[in-house]
Motif scaffolding. Structure first.
Motif, PDB file in Angstrom:
ATOM      1  N   ASP A 119       1.758   5.346  -2.135  1.00  0.00           N
ATOM      2  CA  ASP A 119       1.188   4.309  -1.271  1.00  0.00           C
ATOM      3  C   ASP A 119       0.558   3.221  -2.125  1.00  0.00           C
ATOM      4  OD1 ASP A 119       1.832   5.199   1.275  1.00  0.00           O
ATOM      5  OD2 ASP A 119       0.224   6.671   1.256  1.00  0.00           O
ATOM      6  N   ALA A 120       0.964   1.970  -1.885  1.00  0.00           N
ATOM      7  CA  ALA A 120       0.385   0.841  -2.625  1.00  0.00           C
ATOM      8  C   ALA A 120      -0.901   0.397  -1.948  1.00  0.00           C
ATOM      9  CB  ALA A 120       1.379  -0.316  -2.675  1.00  0.00           C
ATOM     10  N   GLY A 122      -3.661  -1.659  -0.352  1.00  0.00           N
ATOM     11  CA  GLY A 122      -3.742  -2.971   0.291  1.00  0.00           C
ATOM     12  C   GLY A 122      -2.457  -3.483   0.887  1.00  0.00           C
ATOM     13  N   GLU A 123      -1.362  -2.725   0.772  1.00  0.00           N
ATOM     14  CA  GLU A 123      -0.083  -3.175   1.334  1.00  0.00           C
ATOM     15  C   GLU A 123       0.514  -2.078   2.206  1.00  0.00           C
ATOM     16  OE1 GLU A 123       4.329  -4.773  -0.122  1.00  0.00           O
ATOM     17  OE2 GLU A 123       2.713  -4.485  -1.576  1.00  0.00           O
ATOM     18  N   VAL A 124       0.869  -2.434   3.445  1.00  0.00           N
ATOM     19  CA  VAL A 124       1.457  -1.467   4.371  1.00  0.00           C
ATOM     20  C   VAL A 124       2.949  -1.336   4.075  1.00  0.00           C
ATOM     21  CG1 VAL A 124       1.895  -0.905   6.780  1.00  0.00           C
ATOM     22  CG2 VAL A 124      -0.239  -2.045   6.148  1.00  0.00           C
ATOM     23  N   ASP A 125       3.391  -0.122   3.831  1.00  0.00           N
ATOM     24  CA  ASP A 125       4.810   0.138   3.587  1.00  0.00           C
ATOM     25  C   ASP A 125       5.433   0.549   4.922  1.00  0.00           C
ATOM     26  OD1 ASP A 125       7.329   0.933   2.846  1.00  0.00           O
ATOM     27  OD2 ASP A 125       6.679   2.094   1.101  1.00  0.00           O
ATOM     28  N   TRP A 126       6.003  -0.430   5.635  1.00  0.00           N
ATOM     29  CA  TRP A 126       6.563  -0.158   6.957  1.00  0.00           C
ATOM     30  C   TRP A 126       7.803   0.704   6.892  1.00  0.00           C
ATOM     31  CZ3 TRP A 126       3.423  -0.756  10.772  1.00  0.00           C
ATOM     32  CH2 TRP A 126       2.424  -1.736  10.712  1.00  0.00           C
ATOM     33  N   LYS A 298       9.291  -7.354   5.415  1.00  0.00           N
ATOM     34  CA  LYS A 298       9.583  -7.950   4.102  1.00  0.00           C
ATOM     35  C   LYS A 298      11.090  -8.095   3.926  1.00  0.00           C
ATOM     36  CE  LYS A 298       8.760  -7.332  -0.858  1.00  0.00           C
ATOM     37  NZ  LYS A 298       8.140  -6.464  -1.889  1.00  0.00           N
TER      38      LYS A 298
END
Length: 543
Positions: A119-120, A122-126, A298
């Motif tokens: 998991d990055a 601050g960034e949502v991995d949809w 993205k």
């Protein structure tokens, strides 16, 4: 039908029902006018017609609305034809059952991290979220624009499901059209090649996709399929790409044919054109079932040019969109100043020269890459700026350059599109073929089609029941394809058929370059016009 006009079918259908109603005098005339309006609405893609209280009372007095053998249904201030009401009701019931039958599976955390990484912050991995949802739910919609990774995400989902359920998991891949199914196959094969998967899992991910009609099993001369509720599909997971193109009737039949414990995953772009037939099924499902929907945001395909242009159109900002085209930057989005036939003709001269050089079936296969690299997309079918007019202009241009397109109806290199499903030949509306000599009998012309297994099939022209020349095609027919460069052609004058969704669909077919030929006023009006389809599906699902 280029504009929404009263057709003979509409008026005759209205008269037919009015004569059989319990109404007379002016009430019968008002009822006939209402049925005309319903018929026209269905032709425009609506599933039903919203009614005022007075109109609902009028239909109620007709004696033709209600359960049983009546042709009309009144429900929630909406007027339906009984058949469409049945499709919508059945689809809603079966989707609710899919949602309620959610059977969460244990997550293979190690494989999840391998496929999506950590998991990055601050960034949502949809994409990761959609994978997690797919193991929790039996019904999932993965939506997003072109290049957002819908296909690669679903391949990762299939790998996770296989790791949990084992090698016995049966997976079916499908799309509404032949070319969309081939595109799905190519995308999955490419994704499998680039993912870190074990050999056993990689080998079990299917790479063959079918049209929905072929998946369900066509019965000749019958509206019914081989697979249905009493004879369900033999799959544990069904994936459908380009779901925005699936109409109400076909989606209803597909969902009814699923096994009770099956999982259904729909992939699509809700901003694209809806189905040609009744309904806006994907949009309704997304609106009513947010917990079963994940939107990928993205884009990995487009650079700032095409992406920004598409976003401006989708956002209704015609000024910004026109500015992008008219400016010096980006170079891959621009207005076309020269004539469409001149620009397109030069492109197709290269194709026709390759046609002259091709002698073997293997070389014939390479010609399809020329057709997939450039296409003229027309907003309308008829008129000088429509498909029929542009195709004729391109043929005249090619003939003037020495490629005789008028020596025979079936001349060497003629690209054609099938316009009607032919189940006997396994050809479907939208399939593209090329007219070329049979290498074993050069005096015999055949039309060659790409098949799902990457081979070519040659058919005598006389066996094709319905097809047309396709240097240019309508934007509707281009759905489900990815083309290197598209030239979008708008007519001289506005048409109600030219909408924001139509332009967005055309632009997002392009992988590398977009050109547009049209007037500012027509473009601005089209971007401001948004399609609205009436249905009761979302309301039923929320109940």
């Amino acid at each position: 039908m280029e504009e929404q006009k009263l057709r003979l079918l509409d008026s005759q259908f209205a008269k037919f029902l009015a004569r059989r109603s319990a109404l007379s005098g002016s009430a019968r005339e008002q009822f006939a006018a209402l049925i005309c309006k319903l018929s026209m609405s269905l032709a425009a893609g609506d599933s039903c017609l919203p009614l005022t209280g007075t109109e609902e009372a009028l239909v109620g007095r007709s004696g033709l609305a209600g359960t049983g053998a009546n042709p009309l249904i009144l429900w929630q201030n909406r007027l339906y034809l009984e058949k469409i009401f049945a499709y919508e009701s059945r689809l809603a019931e079966n989707i609710k059952r899919l949602v309620a039958n959610a059977s969460p599976l244990l997550m293979d955390v190690t494989l999840l991290k391998t496929l999506f990484g950590e998991d990055a912050a601050g960034e949502v991995d949809w994409q990761r979220i959609s994978a997690e949802r797919a193991l929790e739910q039996n019904f999932l919609i993965i939506c997003g624009g072109p290049g957002t990774g819908k296909t690669s995400t679903v391949v990762k989902i299939l790998a996770l499901l296989l790791s949990v359920r084992g090698p016995g998991l049966r997976i079916g891949l499908a799309a509404p059209t032949g070319k969309a199914a081939m595109r799905l196959q190519e995308s999955i094969a490419d994704s499998i090649h680039h993912l870190a998967l074990s050999d056993p899992v990689r080998a079990r991910i299917p790479t063959q996709a079918h049209t929905l009609h072929r998946l369900l099993g066509v019965r000749r001369l019958s509206p019914f399929f081989f697979h249905h509720a009493q004879n369900p599909l033999p799959y544990d997971v069904v994936v459908v790409d380009e779901a925005s193109m699936v109409d109400l009737a076909l989606m209803s039949k597909l969902v009814a044919a699923l096994r009770p414990e099956s999982r259904l995953i729909l992939l699509g772009d809700r901003n694209q054109l809806a189905s040609v037939e009744s309904g806006a099924v994907l949009a309704d499902l997304i609106a009513a079932l947010p917990e079963n929907t994940v939107e990928l945001q993205k884009s990995y395909r487009f650079d700032g040019g095409i992406k920004g242009f598409a976003e401006a159109i989708n956002g209704g900002d015609s000024s910004r969109a026109w500015q992008i085209m008219a400016g010096q930057e980006p170079e891959n989005v621009s207005l076309l100043e020269e004539e469409v036939a001149d620009y397109g003709g030069e492109k197709y001269c290269r194709y026709m020269e390759a046609v002259r050089q091709a002698r073997t079936v293997e070389e014939y296969g390479q010609l399809f890459s020329f057709l997939h690299s450039f296409k003229i997309l027309c907003a309308l079918r008829n008129g000088p700026a429509g498909v029929t007019g542009i195709n004729a202009q391109v043929e005249r241009f090619l003939s003037a350059r020495g490629y005789d397109c008028f020596a025979s109806a079936w001349y060497r290199g003629r690209p054609v599109m099938v316009t009607r499903n032919d189940y006997a030949l396994d050809l479907y509306n939208g399939d593209i073929g090329i007219c070329l000599p049979d290498p074993e009998r050069p005096e015999t012309m055949k039309v060659w089609f790409e098949r799902p297994d990457a081979t070519l099939q040659g058919l005598l022209p006389g066996r094709l029941s319905s097809c047309e020349t396709v240097y240019a095609l309508t934007i509707h027919k281009s759905q489900g394809t990815e083309i290197d460069e598209v030239l979008v052609v708008l007519p001289e004058h506005d048409s109600v058929l030219i909408t924001r969704e139509l332009l967005y669909t055309a632009v997002t077919r392009a992988a590398k370059r977009v050109r547009l030929r049209g007037k500012r006023a027509v473009f601005d009006t089209a971007v401001s016009r948004k399609i609205e389809r009436f249905s009761g599906l979302a309301l039923r699902l929320r109940e």
